[in-house]
Design a protein around this motif. Sequence first.
Motif, PDB file in Angstrom:
ATOM      1  N   ALA A  13       0.755  -1.164  -0.002  1.00 20.50           N
ATOM      2  CA  ALA A  13      -0.044  -0.020   0.082  1.00 20.50           C
ATOM      3  C   ALA A  13       0.850   1.257   0.217  1.00 20.50           C
ATOM      4  N   GLY A  14       0.649   2.259  -0.966  1.00 22.99           N
ATOM      5  CA  GLY A  14       1.351   3.372  -1.089  1.00 22.99           C
ATOM      6  C   GLY A  14       2.255   3.356  -2.036  1.00 22.99           C
ATOM      7  N   GLY A  15       2.436   2.255  -2.438  1.00 26.05           N
ATOM      8  CA  GLY A  15       3.524   1.936  -3.727  1.00 26.05           C
ATOM      9  C   GLY A  15       2.834   2.383  -5.189  1.00 26.05           C
ATOM     10  N   SER A  16       3.565   2.085  -6.016  1.00 25.43           N
ATOM     11  CA  SER A  16       3.360   2.469  -7.609  1.00 25.43           C
ATOM     12  C   SER A  16       3.309   1.361  -8.411  1.00 25.43           C
ATOM     13  N   LEU A  17       2.363   1.289  -9.496  1.00 27.89           N
ATOM     14  CA  LEU A  17       2.869   0.406 -10.578  1.00 27.89           C
ATOM     15  C   LEU A  17       2.446   1.074 -11.848  1.00 27.89           C
ATOM     16  N   ARG A  18       2.957   0.534 -12.948  1.00 26.58           N
ATOM     17  CA  ARG A  18       2.576   1.202 -14.199  1.00 26.58           C
ATOM     18  C   ARG A  18       2.095   0.115 -15.191  1.00 26.58           C
ATOM     19  N   LEU A  19       1.092   0.193 -15.658  1.00 25.14           N
ATOM     20  CA  LEU A  19       0.451  -0.782 -16.712  1.00 25.14           C
ATOM     21  C   LEU A  19       0.562  -0.265 -18.091  1.00 25.14           C
ATOM     22  N   SER A  20       0.998  -1.293 -19.085  1.00 27.03           N
ATOM     23  CA  SER A  20       0.967  -0.741 -20.624  1.00 27.03           C
ATOM     24  C   SER A  20      -0.064  -1.829 -21.216  1.00 27.03           C
ATOM     25  N   CYS A  21      -0.510  -1.377 -22.267  1.00 26.97           N
ATOM     26  CA  CYS A  21      -1.204  -2.075 -23.296  1.00 26.97           C
ATOM     27  C   CYS A  21      -0.694  -1.663 -24.914  1.00 26.97           C
ATOM     28  N   ALA A  22      -0.471  -2.690 -25.484  1.00 30.13           N
ATOM     29  CA  ALA A  22      -0.242  -2.504 -26.761  1.00 30.13           C
ATOM     30  C   ALA A  22      -1.183  -2.881 -27.695  1.00 30.13           C
ATOM     31  N   ALA A  23      -1.566  -2.298 -28.667  1.00 33.94           N
ATOM     32  CA  ALA A  23      -2.536  -2.790 -29.466  1.00 33.94           C
ATOM     33  C   ALA A  23      -1.845  -3.241 -31.105  1.00 33.94           C
ATOM     34  N   SER A  24      -2.410  -4.209 -31.699  1.00 32.96           N
ATOM     35  CA  SER A  24      -1.985  -4.466 -32.812  1.00 32.96           C
ATOM     36  C   SER A  24      -2.921  -4.810 -33.785  1.00 32.96           C
ATOM     37  N   GLY A  25      -2.675  -4.741 -35.066  1.00 34.12           N
ATOM     38  CA  GLY A  25      -3.645  -5.164 -36.162  1.00 34.12           C
ATOM     39  C   GLY A  25      -4.140  -3.955 -36.753  1.00 34.12           C
ATOM     40  N   ASN A  26      -5.536  -3.863 -37.158  1.00 38.14           N
ATOM     41  CA  ASN A  26      -6.116  -2.879 -37.827  1.00 38.14           C
ATOM     42  C   ASN A  26      -6.427  -1.764 -36.650  1.00 38.14           C
ATOM     43  N   LEU A  27      -5.791  -0.617 -36.878  1.00 38.86           N
ATOM     44  CA  LEU A  27      -6.063   0.284 -35.888  1.00 38.86           C
ATOM     45  C   LEU A  27      -6.799   1.596 -36.401  1.00 38.86           C
ATOM     46  N   ASP A  28      -7.402   1.522 -37.492  1.00 35.80           N
ATOM     47  CA  ASP A  28      -7.827   2.752 -38.062  1.00 35.80           C
ATOM     48  C   ASP A  28      -9.102   3.217 -37.466  1.00 35.80           C
ATOM     49  N   SER A  29      -9.766   2.063 -36.790  1.00 40.01           N
ATOM     50  CA  SER A  29     -11.170   2.610 -36.055  1.00 40.01           C
ATOM     51  C   SER A  29     -10.816   2.820 -34.678  1.00 40.01           C
ATOM     52  N   ILE A  30      -9.641   2.953 -34.142  1.00 42.09           N
ATOM     53  CA  ILE A  30      -9.408   3.169 -32.688  1.00 42.09           C
ATOM     54  C   ILE A  30      -9.159   4.490 -32.422  1.00 42.09           C
ATOM     55  N   ASP A  31     -10.114   5.021 -31.660  1.00 39.41           N
ATOM     56  CA  ASP A  31      -9.937   6.332 -31.068  1.00 39.41           C
ATOM     57  C   ASP A  31      -9.610   6.262 -29.540  1.00 39.41           C
ATOM     58  N   ARG A  32     -10.755   5.895 -28.919  1.00 39.70           N
ATOM     59  CA  ARG A  32     -10.573   5.980 -27.388  1.00 39.70           C
ATOM     60  C   ARG A  32     -10.039   4.400 -27.088  1.00 39.70           C
ATOM     61  N   MET A  33      -9.301   4.458 -25.957  1.00 43.89           N
ATOM     62  CA  MET A  33      -8.848   3.312 -25.179  1.00 43.89           C
ATOM     63  C   MET A  33      -8.813   3.712 -23.936  1.00 43.89           C
ATOM     64  N   GLY A  34      -8.975   2.362 -23.059  1.00 44.82           N
ATOM     65  CA  GLY A  34      -9.565   2.489 -21.730  1.00 44.82           C
ATOM     66  C   GLY A  34      -8.820   1.571 -20.709  1.00 44.82           C
ATOM     67  N   TRP A  35      -8.888   1.598 -19.578  1.00 49.79           N
ATOM     68  CA  TRP A  35      -8.584   0.422 -18.365  1.00 49.79           C
ATOM     69  C   TRP A  35      -9.857   0.251 -17.619  1.00 49.79           C
ATOM     70  N   TYR A  36     -10.064  -0.932 -17.267  1.00 51.46           N
ATOM     71  CA  TYR A  36     -11.062  -1.343 -16.412  1.00 51.46           C
ATOM     72  C   TYR A  36     -10.424  -2.381 -15.439  1.00 51.46           C
ATOM     73  N   VAL A 116      -3.146  -7.180 -10.406  1.00 50.89           N
ATOM     74  CA  VAL A 116      -2.514  -6.093  -9.492  1.00 50.89           C
ATOM     75  C   VAL A 116      -2.881  -6.413  -8.165  1.00 50.89           C
ATOM     76  N   THR A 117      -1.961  -6.569  -7.257  1.00 50.75           N
ATOM     77  CA  THR A 117      -2.341  -6.997  -5.933  1.00 50.75           C
ATOM     78  C   THR A 117      -1.443  -5.955  -5.009  1.00 50.75           C
ATOM     79  N   VAL A 118      -2.444  -5.233  -4.076  1.00 46.99           N
ATOM     80  CA  VAL A 118      -1.759  -4.352  -3.214  1.00 46.99           C
ATOM     81  C   VAL A 118      -2.046  -4.967  -1.892  1.00 46.99           C
ATOM     82  N   SER A 119      -0.914  -5.145  -1.392  1.00 45.36           N
ATOM     83  CA  SER A 119      -1.011  -5.376   0.390  1.00 45.36           C
ATOM     84  C   SER A 119      -1.113  -4.415   1.524  1.00 45.36           C
ATOM     85  N   GLN A 120      -1.331  -4.757   2.479  1.00 47.11           N
ATOM     86  CA  GLN A 120      -1.376  -3.733   3.603  1.00 47.11           C
ATOM     87  C   GLN A 120      -0.281  -3.287   4.110  1.00 47.11           C
TER      88      GLN A 120
END
Length: 120
Positions: A13-36, A116-120
């Motif tokens: 708890a209190g720490g940091s992580l950085r997530l990344s996501c790379a898309a490949s393929g036909n990206l012409d229709s890709i505008d918005r991207m998101g995280w859930y 992602v696991t955040v411990s006490q």
Amino acid sequence: VQLQASGGGLVQAGGSLRLSCAASGNLDSIDRMGWYHQAPGKQREFVATVTSGGRTTYTESVKGRFTISRDTRNTVNLQMNSLKPEDTAVYYCAAQLVGNYRYAASWGYWGQGTQVTVSQ
């Protein structure tokens, strides 16, 4: 379109992580991207989204702690600071919005998820 997420892990708890996501393929229709994220026994919930122009939106619980960004048109990152145990979940990246970004059913493509696991 294929999405490949990376960067999850175990942090105190209190720490940091950085997530990344790379898309490949036909990206012409890709505008918005998101995280859930999806915690055990819960539905997949919206975390943050960013347009190709850099406009961002966050769920209230992560404002001021998480930052979503696009390095390139096909890469979306999630910098997570001041992590809390309640942030523990599998995090998914999403692309090709076809409805309201707050609803998981509105996205056309999903990555495989990263824990992602955040411990006490």
